[in-house]
Design an enzyme around this catalytic site. Structure first.
Site, PDB file in Angstrom:
ATOM      1  N   SER A 112      -3.920  -6.455   0.168  1.00  0.00           N
ATOM      2  CA  SER A 112      -4.903  -6.096   0.968  1.00  0.00           C
ATOM      3  C   SER A 112      -5.692  -4.520   0.410  1.00  0.00           C
ATOM      4  O   SER A 112      -4.983  -3.986  -0.325  1.00  0.00           O
ATOM      5  CB  SER A 112      -4.175  -5.971   2.466  1.00  0.00           C
ATOM      6  N   TYR A 158       0.618  -3.692   9.634  1.00  0.00           N
ATOM      7  CA  TYR A 158      -0.312  -4.257   8.405  1.00  0.00           C
ATOM      8  C   TYR A 158      -0.187  -3.472   7.226  1.00  0.00           C
ATOM      9  O   TYR A 158       0.015  -3.920   6.147  1.00  0.00           O
ATOM     10  CB  TYR A 158      -1.599  -4.797   9.234  1.00  0.00           C
TER      11      TYR A 158
END
Length: 256
Positions: free
Chosen positions: A146, A159
């Site tokens: 990510s 996350y």
């Protein structure tokens, strides 16, 4: 040898989180390149996704499983390998989850949930697939990192931690496995117009949406179609001298 280095005809692939979104986009790319697929997701609609993709020459199978539950993960992997005739050539770890809270108020239960799906399950799937791939002397693993593998983000500490871990796990596995024929890479999607980013859409967070969009040189958010061909590249022999890479797919966001 097939002169097309991107051809995946005859290759066997497992894609997790493939009921929709980026994972389904990547699975679609693999299928268009000729791969036989097993799609794994906790949502029942993964069955519809597999049915829509499946063809006589390149079947697509579906397994409903919750990768937070380790017994389910192991069972799903075993069933997938059975569907694929006893082996696997490609693994795409696309399953992921998200939770947003200020860090000082982030519930530890949600921290555990995010880390279980985004990092622990990724390692387990890599390990299970890696054992088979090492035995056959060939394999391609594509993890999904990510932008938050690089940045900390806001209100998403779990996350960010999980995706930082995915990047480092990818490098660690590559160090051990690429010399034995198993390539491990990761893609790092930028800001994508998917359900995972619903909290950042203009109707929900117009200020943050505008800030992000202004920073993307491509001038738009990404879509599942933007993930199709990087997945094919990293799953094919076109990428046979690439391993341990974390490749941004971000419209130039990182360089801005």
């Amino acid at each position: 040898m097939n002169p097309n280095p991107f051809d995946l005809s005859g290759k066997r692939a497992i894609v997790t989180g493939a009921a929709g979104g980026l994972s389904l986009g990547m699975a679609t790319g693999l299928h268009e390149a000729g791969a036989t697929l097993v799609l794994i997701d906790k949502q029942d609609k993964v069955q519809e996704a597999a049915s829509a993709l499946s063809t006589p020459d390149a079947p697509a199978y579906a397994i409903v499983a919750d990768l937070r539950i380790r017994e389910d993960l192991n069972d799903a992997f075993s069933q997938a390998v059975e569907y694929l005739g006893g082996g696997v050539d490609i693994l795409i770890n696309g399953a992921g989850t998200q939770a947003r809270h200020p860090s000082e108020a982030f519930p530890v239960e949600e921290w555990d949930d995010v880390l279980e799906v985004n990092l622990n399950a990724v390692f387990q799937m890599c390990q299970l697939a890696g054992r088979l791939m090492l035995r056959q002397g060939y394999g391609k693993i594509v993890n999904v990192a990510s932008m938050l593998s690089y940045f900390g983000g806001f209100t998403v500490p779990a996350y960010a931690a999980s995706k930082g871990g995915v990047a480092q796990l990818t490098k660690a596995l590559s160090n051990e496995w690429v010399g034995r024929g198993v390539h491990v890479n990761a893609v790092a999607p930028g800001y994508m117009d998917t359900d995972m980013n619903i909290g950042l859409r203009p109707e929900n967070n117009p200020v943050r949406y505008e800030e992000i969009t202004k920073r993307i040189p491509a001038g738009r958010w990404g879509t599942p179609d933007d993930m199709k061909y990087i997945a094919v590249f990293l799953s094919s022999r076109a990428s046979d001298y690439i391993s341990g890479a974390i490749i941004p797919v971000d419209g130039g966001y990182l360089e801005r």
